[in-house]
Every structure is written in structure tokens, then in C-alpha cells.
Design an enzyme around this catalytic site. Structure first.
Site, PDB file in Angstrom:
ATOM      1  N   ASP A   1       0.877  -1.160   0.000  1.00  0.00           N
ATOM      2  CA  ASP A   1       0.000   0.000   0.000  1.00  0.00           C
ATOM      3  C   ASP A   1       0.918   1.214   0.000  1.00  0.00           C
ATOM      4  OD1 ASP A   1      -2.165   1.592   2.389  1.00  0.00           O
ATOM      5  OD2 ASP A   1      -2.382   1.519   0.215  1.00  0.00           O
TER       6      ASP A   1
ATOM      7  N   ASP B   1       0.140   4.925   0.976  1.00  0.00           N
ATOM      8  CA  ASP B   1       0.021   5.827   2.131  1.00  0.00           C
ATOM      9  C   ASP B   1       0.082   5.051   3.436  1.00  0.00           C
ATOM     10  OD1 ASP B   1      -0.397   8.182   0.638  1.00  0.00           O
ATOM     11  OD2 ASP B   1      -2.485   7.628   0.313  1.00  0.00           O
TER      12      ASP B   1
END
Length: 163
Positions: free
Chosen positions: A52, A54
Site C-alpha cells: 500500500d 500511504d
């Protein structure tokens, strides 16, 4: 969608991803360490890792907080500190803005759309101002590549924010 485990390891929300240089350890997910020297063993088990963006590879919370607060100030709503904004992120910008709004305005979809548009303008101006990779992330990704482990990034952000 499930990602078959034989193809890779999906890593999301690594809050403290970093390299402990003294111990030569790589923190992949909370509580799981892989020594850089034993990366080849890891590469036999996994062909790749999907990260991922962020909160895993990049610390984006300062730019997100500043953008949220620009919009809150514009509408004369209370601003939020970084700690509170961290609790609001997840599930995209719309959810972030909805959570940042006073409770009595959160269900007004037209208003949320308006505030979201203002947030998008604010974030577009500053999304690289304070955003940085977490400590050790670049070294970790380089080590993964050196050991033949493919990496990919998945994000719900627009592609111009992720490239």
C-alpha cells in the site's frame, strides 16, 4: 479480491517500516522481521510483494492534515491535529473529508461533494510538500529488488499522485 499467497505477500499499513541498521533487520510488517542476509530464503517463498502507498511506503499524513485544515478553515470549522487526522484516513479522500466535517454536516452529500472538491484543490497544491518515504523504506525496496523479489504499489489515489 484475494491475492494468492504463492505469488506474493501483500503489505498494508506498515506504521513503523524501517531498517534497524545495527541489527541488520528489515521490518516488513508489524512484528515480522527478515534479515537482509536471509532475503534469498524469503524470495524462495514469495515472488513479489504488493505495498500500500500511504502509511506503508510514504508518510503522507502531514500533507493530508494541512490540506484538510485548509478546507476546514475555509468553511470556518474546527481544525484537526495530525494525530486526529491519522484516525480519519482510510477508504479514500471522501471518507477522510466526511470524517473531518462536523457531525451535523456529514450526511449532506451535496455539501460533502463541495468540500471534497475544495480538498482536492488544496491537496493537489501540496501533496509533495512534506510527504516522505518512511525511514529505511528505500533501502528495503532496493534489497528486495537485489534479491529478485518483485515489488508493486497499490493505492486508491489518482495515478498522478502515485507516479
Amino acid at each position: 479480491m484475494m491475492f494468492p499467497r504463492r505469488y506474493g505477500l501483500i503489505v498494508t499499513k506498515v506504521y513503523a517500516a524501517y531498517i534497524k541498521s545495527m541489527l541488520n533487520l528489515c521490518k516488513i510488517v508489524p512484528g515480522v522481521y527478515i534479515t537482509l542476509n536471509s532475503m534469498k530464503l524469503f524470495s524462495k517463498k514469495y515472488k513479489g510483494i504488493i505495498f500500500d502507498l500511504d502509511g506503508t511506503l510514504l508518510d503522507t499524513i502531514e500533507d493530508l492534515t494541512d490540506s484538510v485544515n485548509d478546507v476546514m478553515q475555509l468553511y470556518h470549522f474546527p481544525q484537526h491535529d495530525t494525530k486526529k487526522c491519522k484516525m480519519m484516513v482510510g477508504n479514500g479522500f471522501r471518507k477522510l473529508i466526511t470524517r473531518a466535517l462536523p457531525e451535523e454536516r456529514q450526511k449532506d452529500e451535496q455539501f460533502v461533494d463541495e468540500v471534497l472538491a475544495q480538498f482536492a484543490k488544496a491537496y493537489h497544491k501540496r501533496y509533495l510538500n512534506k510527504t516522505v518515504p518512511y525511514e529505511g523504506i528505500l533501502q528495503m525496496v532496493n534489497e528486495l529488488h537485489k534479491n529478485g523479489i518483485q515489488t508493486a504499489v497499490n493505492s486508491n489515489k489518482r495515478s498522478d499522485y502515485t507516479e
